[in-house]
Design an enzyme around this catalytic site. Structure first.
Site, PDB file in Angstrom:
ATOM      1  N   SER A 133      -7.563   2.327  -2.815  1.00 36.30           N
ATOM      2  CA  SER A 133      -6.293   2.949  -2.391  1.00 36.30           C
ATOM      3  C   SER A 133      -5.451   3.266  -3.610  1.00 36.30           C
ATOM      4  O   SER A 133      -4.481   4.006  -3.518  1.00 36.30           O
ATOM      5  CB  SER A 133      -5.487   1.985  -1.509  1.00 36.30           C
ATOM      6  OG  SER A 133      -6.244   1.576  -0.435  1.00 36.30           O
ATOM      7  N   GLY A 147     -24.880  11.026 -14.734  1.00 31.54           N
ATOM      8  CA  GLY A 147     -24.684  12.061 -13.700  1.00 31.54           C
ATOM      9  C   GLY A 147     -24.086  11.449 -12.439  1.00 31.54           C
ATOM     10  O   GLY A 147     -23.427  10.411 -12.466  1.00 31.54           O
ATOM     11  N   GLU A 195       0.845  -1.209   0.000  1.00 29.02           N
ATOM     12  CA  GLU A 195       0.000   0.000   0.000  1.00 29.02           C
ATOM     13  C   GLU A 195       0.874   1.251   0.000  1.00 29.02           C
ATOM     14  O   GLU A 195       0.627   2.201  -0.747  1.00 29.02           O
ATOM     15  CB  GLU A 195      -0.909  -0.001   1.230  1.00 29.02           C
ATOM     16  CG  GLU A 195      -1.931   1.113   1.204  1.00 29.02           C
ATOM     17  CD  GLU A 195      -3.345   0.637   1.530  1.00 29.02           C
ATOM     18  OE1 GLU A 195      -3.581  -0.543   1.750  1.00 29.02           O
ATOM     19  OE2 GLU A 195      -4.211   1.499   1.547  1.00 29.02           O
ATOM     20  N   ASP A 224     -18.324  10.390 -17.361  1.00 30.45           N
ATOM     21  CA  ASP A 224     -19.431   9.841 -16.576  1.00 30.45           C
ATOM     22  C   ASP A 224     -19.420   8.317 -16.706  1.00 30.45           C
ATOM     23  O   ASP A 224     -19.343   7.778 -17.806  1.00 30.45           O
ATOM     24  CB  ASP A 224     -20.759  10.410 -17.109  1.00 30.45           C
ATOM     25  CG  ASP A 224     -21.906  10.094 -16.152  1.00 30.45           C
ATOM     26  OD1 ASP A 224     -23.067  10.403 -16.495  1.00 30.45           O
ATOM     27  OD2 ASP A 224     -21.620   9.529 -15.078  1.00 30.45           O
ATOM     28  N   ASP A 255       0.733   3.880  -3.155  1.00 33.09           N
ATOM     29  CA  ASP A 255       0.305   5.284  -2.970  1.00 33.09           C
ATOM     30  C   ASP A 255       1.306   6.228  -3.628  1.00 33.09           C
ATOM     31  O   ASP A 255       0.952   7.100  -4.415  1.00 33.09           O
ATOM     32  CB  ASP A 255       0.253   5.602  -1.472  1.00 33.09           C
ATOM     33  CG  ASP A 255      -1.007   5.066  -0.815  1.00 33.09           C
ATOM     34  OD1 ASP A 255      -1.133   5.181   0.414  1.00 33.09           O
ATOM     35  OD2 ASP A 255      -1.864   4.544  -1.542  1.00 33.09           O
TER      36      ASP A 255
END
Lengths: 368, 176
Positions: free
Chosen positions: A280, A346, A77, A322, A81
């Site tokens: 993440s 939307g 992780e 979208d 990141d």
């Protein structure tokens, strides 16, 4: 054709050109924080950029690591990141906050909040991978943390939180199933990021819902005025609404936006690892693009974006692709059969307003 | 006395194992969240600086401005510090906004200060992390109710990663 998500795939999908990088001449900066007691190793970032960073100008070291670092193994992780924040928000000064080595009695996330309250000069954009079930936290704690987010918003900091990887979540309240919202994703003072997949896994095409994408309605915070119209629109038009007993339609609805969360390549402990999935991953990607918008704003003499939601909902998601197909996971029972909310035109409580189309997003957020 | 967090889950989350009661002479670090002021005003300011239609859009506060607005009242700061000193917790430090106090004290002192608390050591998580937590709820003297929001470091465990290595991307369309 691609064999998993890499920086080139992200930059191609979100229309980033080789020129869409930090100028290296401003005080713009960004940060990522994770509280899993994982170490981050700079050598992984260097290897990652050697493998995947050739097509764009980038930095191969972070500007500051907050929190003791040691010789332990790097965590996936922590690696993910940094590697994707510095690929999407390329060539922008980056801080890493990780909490190994803290005192055994401290709460890592709380220590990060104290840092925000103690440093005048902080990065403008913070991407945070942390979430707990709303119902497992005391209201005193949730309300106070929400006040800390207000403090950050008033200072012009943009806080992006992962929406979580359990879809709508599920728990049983007095024998009846309900969806299970997550905090801080449900705070009205942060921007929450959901997850998507490619419709055709090995092609850079349009995106659909990643079924893990966290989303839903808070049981603690009332719906903020900035999103009432968008949420009402969704609730009145979605053909796939779950039974109303499963969620609190008057609560703060989330996520606000989304990005790819499926099938990432990460380098950790010098090993390239495929198929890493989770919000993440989508959160630092979206954060990096907002840092690029800030870069242009600063170069044009404008203040950083700050708390994005009021503007995002006012502009009705301008500058975002979208996402209208797919549903996220929820309770495995006869009534909902594992299906939570479904994406629609939307805003929706699975992918928010959608995923970033950088040139259009820059145009929508550059002025005023 | 009263419980600041009656609705906080204090059962041990899955994946964590108790190693038993911690040594009373061991050192502990606790965070006290002091009651802030002017939160309504803060909320209005957030709206003003975040709404593009507002004349104040983008005119953000500095950390010092925020500190001036939300810092706890002198009564709150004095009451909490007196209470901590009386318990022997002298080694405390604050933050710029003065609304958090982090104190180092022994487990013995902490269990006297926070009645009901009992500190155990746990190990868990993907990296075999050690934490000190209390599997029992804590209470504070009633006199502190207007001054303390909560005490950090007793119940919430570090989160476990939710990243997954999915063997292959999901097929388009329905839920897996």
């Amino acid at each position: 054709l691609h064999l998993g998500v890499t920086p080139s795939v992200v930059r191609q999908r979100y229309n980033l050109t080789a020129q869409d990088v930090g100028s290296g001449t401003t005080n713009n900066s960004q940060a990522c924080a994770q509280f899993l007691e994982q170490y981050f190793h700079e050598a992984d970032l260097t290897e990652f950029m050697r493998l995947f960073g050739r097509s764009f100008a980038h930095q191969t070291s972070v500007a500051r690591v907050v929190g003791k670092q040691g010789r332990g193994r790097a965590g996936i992780e922590a690696s993910l990141d940094v590697e994707y924040l510095m690929s999407a928000g390329a060539n922008i000064s980056t801080w890493v906050y990780s909490s190994p080595g803290r005192h055994e009695a401290q709460e890592p996330f709380l220590q990060w909040l104290l840092l925000l309250s103690n440093e005048s000069a902080l990065p403008q954009v913070h991407t945070v991978s942390y979430g707990d079930d709303e119902d497992s936290l005391s209201s005193a704690y949730i309300q106070r943390v929400n006040s800390e987010f207000m403090k950050a918003a008033s200072r012009g900091l943009t806080l992006l939180f992962a929406s979580g990887d359990s879809g709508a979540g599920c728990w049983s309240v007095s024998g009846r199933h309900r969806f299970r919202p997550s905090f801080p994703a449900s705070s009205p003072y942060v921007t929450t990021v959901g997850g998507t997949s490619f419709q055709k896994p090995f092609f850079v095409t349009n995106e659909i819902v990643d079924y893990i994408s966290g989303g839903g309605f808070s049981n603690v915070f009332p719906q903020p005025s900035y999103q009432e119209e968008a949420v009402a629109q969704f609730l009145s038009s979605s053909p796939h609404l779950p039974p109303s007993s499963y969620f609190n339609a008057s609560g703060r609805a989330y996520p606000d936006v989304a990005a790819l969360s499926d099938g990432y390549w990460v380098v950790s402990n010098r090993v390239p690892i495929p198929w890493i999935s989770g919000t993440s991953a989508s959160t630092p990607v979206f954060g990096g693009l907002l840092s690029l918008v800030n870069e242009h704003r600063i170069l044009n003499g404008r203040p950083p974006l700050g708390f994005l939601n009021p503007r995002l909902y006012q502009q009705r998601g301008a500058g975002l692709f979208d996402v209208t197909h797919g549903c996220h996971a929820s309770c495995l029972n006869e009534e909902v059969q594992g299906e939570g909310f479904c994406a629609g035109p939307g805003w929706d409580p699975v992918t928010g307003w959608g995923t970033p189309n950088f040139p259009a997003l820059l145009k929508a957020l550059l002025n005023p | 006395s009263y419980s600041p967090e009656p609705d906080q889950q204090w059962t041990v989350p899955p994946g964590w194992v108790s190693l038993g009661r911690a040594d009373p002479e061991e050192d502990l670090s606790l965070t006290f969240a002091l009651r802030q002021q002017n939160l309504e005003r803060l909320s209005e300011l957030v709206q003003a600086v975040s709404d593009p239609a507002s004349p104040r859009y983008g005119k953000y506060l500095s950390l010092e401005d925020v500190a001036e607005l939300v810092q706890p009242s002198p009564l709150t700061r004095h009451t909490v510090q007196k209470w901590l000193m009386a318990a022997g917790a002298w080694n405390c430090h604050s933050v710029t906004t003065q609304d958090f106090l982090t104190c180092s004290l022994s487990i013995r002192q902490a269990e006297l200060l926070l009645s009901g608390a009992e500190f155990h050591r746990y190990v868990g998580g993907p990296t075999d992390t050690y934490v000190l937590r209390s599997p029992h709820p804590y209470q504070l003297p009633q006199a502190l109710a207007p001054h303390v929001d909560f005490v950090g470091g007793l119940h919430r465990f570090p989160p476990i990663s939710s990243l997954k290595q999915r063997p292959e991307p999901q097929v388009a369309g329905t839920v897996g």
